[in-house]
Design a protein around this motif. Sequence first.
Motif, short mmCIF file in Angstrom:
data_model
loop_
_atom_site.label_atom_id
_atom_site.label_comp_id
_atom_site.label_asym_id
_atom_site.label_seq_id
_atom_site.Cartn_x
_atom_site.Cartn_y
_atom_site.Cartn_z
N ASN A 1 6.33 16.40 32.59
CA ASN A 1 7.79 16.29 32.71
C ASN A 1 8.48 15.94 31.39
O ASN A 1 9.33 15.03 31.34
CB ASN A 1 8.16 15.24 33.77
CG ASN A 1 7.75 15.65 35.17
OD1 ASN A 1 7.56 16.83 35.45
ND2 ASN A 1 7.59 14.67 36.05
N PRO A 2 8.18 16.63 30.30
CA PRO A 2 8.89 16.33 29.05
C PRO A 2 10.33 16.83 29.12
O PRO A 2 10.63 17.82 29.81
CB PRO A 2 8.09 17.13 28.00
CG PRO A 2 7.54 18.29 28.77
CD PRO A 2 7.22 17.74 30.14
N ASN B 1 5.61 20.74 34.25
CA ASN B 1 7.00 20.43 34.57
C ASN B 1 7.19 20.27 36.07
O ASN B 1 6.37 20.73 36.87
CB ASN B 1 7.93 21.53 34.06
CG ASN B 1 7.97 21.58 32.53
OD1 ASN B 1 8.22 20.58 31.88
ND2 ASN B 1 7.72 22.76 31.97
N ASN B 2 8.27 19.60 36.45
CA ASN B 2 8.67 19.44 37.85
C ASN B 2 7.59 18.76 38.69
O ASN B 2 7.39 19.08 39.87
CB ASN B 2 9.02 20.81 38.46
CG ASN B 2 10.13 21.51 37.70
OD1 ASN B 2 11.13 20.90 37.35
ND2 ASN B 2 9.94 22.80 37.42
N ILE C 1 5.57 11.67 30.66
CA ILE C 1 4.28 11.03 30.48
C ILE C 1 3.55 11.80 29.38
O ILE C 1 3.38 13.02 29.48
CB ILE C 1 3.45 11.02 31.78
CG1 ILE C 1 4.21 10.26 32.88
CG2 ILE C 1 2.08 10.41 31.55
CD1 ILE C 1 3.56 10.37 34.25
N TRP C 2 3.12 11.11 28.35
CA TRP C 2 2.50 11.75 27.19
C TRP C 2 1.02 11.40 27.14
O TRP C 2 0.63 10.27 27.46
CB TRP C 2 3.17 11.30 25.90
CG TRP C 2 4.68 11.34 25.94
CD1 TRP C 2 5.53 10.30 26.18
CD2 TRP C 2 5.52 12.49 25.75
NE1 TRP C 2 6.84 10.72 26.15
CE2 TRP C 2 6.88 12.06 25.88
CE3 TRP C 2 5.28 13.84 25.46
CZ2 TRP C 2 7.95 12.91 25.74
CZ3 TRP C 2 6.35 14.69 25.33
CH2 TRP C 2 7.67 14.24 25.47
N PHE C 3 0.18 12.33 26.70
CA PHE C 3 -1.25 12.04 26.60
C PHE C 3 -1.88 12.85 25.48
O PHE C 3 -1.29 13.81 24.97
CB PHE C 3 -1.96 12.29 27.94
CG PHE C 3 -1.84 13.69 28.49
CD1 PHE C 3 -2.77 14.67 28.17
CD2 PHE C 3 -0.79 14.03 29.34
CE1 PHE C 3 -2.65 15.96 28.68
CE2 PHE C 3 -0.66 15.31 29.86
CZ PHE C 3 -1.60 16.28 29.53
N SER D 1 15.36 18.84 25.97
CA SER D 1 16.08 18.65 24.72
C SER D 1 15.79 17.24 24.22
O SER D 1 15.35 16.37 24.99
CB SER D 1 17.59 18.85 24.90
OG SER D 1 18.11 17.91 25.83
N GLY D 2 16.02 17.00 22.94
CA GLY D 2 15.74 15.69 22.40
C GLY D 2 14.26 15.48 22.18
O GLY D 2 13.63 16.14 21.34
N ASN D 3 13.67 14.56 22.94
CA ASN D 3 12.24 14.27 22.83
C ASN D 3 11.42 15.31 23.59
O ASN D 3 10.82 15.04 24.63
CB ASN D 3 11.93 12.87 23.35
CG ASN D 3 12.52 11.79 22.48
OD1 ASN D 3 12.97 12.04 21.37
ND2 ASN D 3 12.55 10.56 22.99
N THR D 4 11.40 16.53 23.07
CA THR D 4 10.73 17.65 23.72
C THR D 4 9.24 17.63 23.43
O THR D 4 8.75 16.89 22.57
CB THR D 4 11.31 18.98 23.22
OG1 THR D 4 11.04 19.10 21.81
CG2 THR D 4 12.82 19.04 23.46
#
Length: 236
Positions: free
Chosen positions: A133-134, A45-46, A111-113, A137-140
């Motif tokens: 950085n997910p 995160n961050n 960014i998803w991996f 809320s929502g698309n967690t």
Amino acid sequence: MRFSPGLLALSAATLVLAQQNPLVLVGGDPTNPNGIYQFIPPVLNNITNGTTITFRFTGAPGNHSVTQSTFLDPCNPLAGGFDSGWVNIPTNNASTSPEWNLTITNATGPIWFFCKQLVPAIHCVSGMVGAINPPQSGNTFSAFQSNAQNFQGQPGQEEGSLVGAEASASAGPGPSGSGVTFYTALASATAQATAIGPGINANPSSGGGSSGAVAVTANLLMAALGVILGGSLCLV
């Protein structure tokens, strides 16, 4: 207890350095909580633009990748996304932990991996996914994990490049040693005769390197999988 200004400044600088250069371990071992199919930590995160994330391939034995995907399609490579390629760590590896440095170029969104290895179980479906950085809320990240666990079919084996969407690398993983091998997809679908498995080809590299986005055909995957199941390569 009172600390000197110099010590406080050093501590602050160390904290900033740690935030700017986060480390993610690629692959666990059977003694790790959650087993061998994981990124540790799975979430960062961050993270800001210019941050370089180091992916250290520590799972031994293990054959893993760091491959960009999307929230809705977590176990398929993102077209034009980043991809480390497969890194095979043998059982007896005791000293070499190859690393791959990925620099964030657009931190405005998540960014998803995932790991795209297929054997002995599909790594992505088994939980080997990660996020930078997910949303909270929502698309967690939890929702991303759930999408991966519910993925149907076989993850795509297309190979991305070093330069992806929102992040890029200047070189492939390295260094090699102690039996560590780096594999890339074949440069041409016609040069497949001696391929030995999904994520593995007849021309493995003993060091880091770059490659373009190429596709591995279904026929190659099926033929190679048959060979790999009877072989002795480390593929966990």
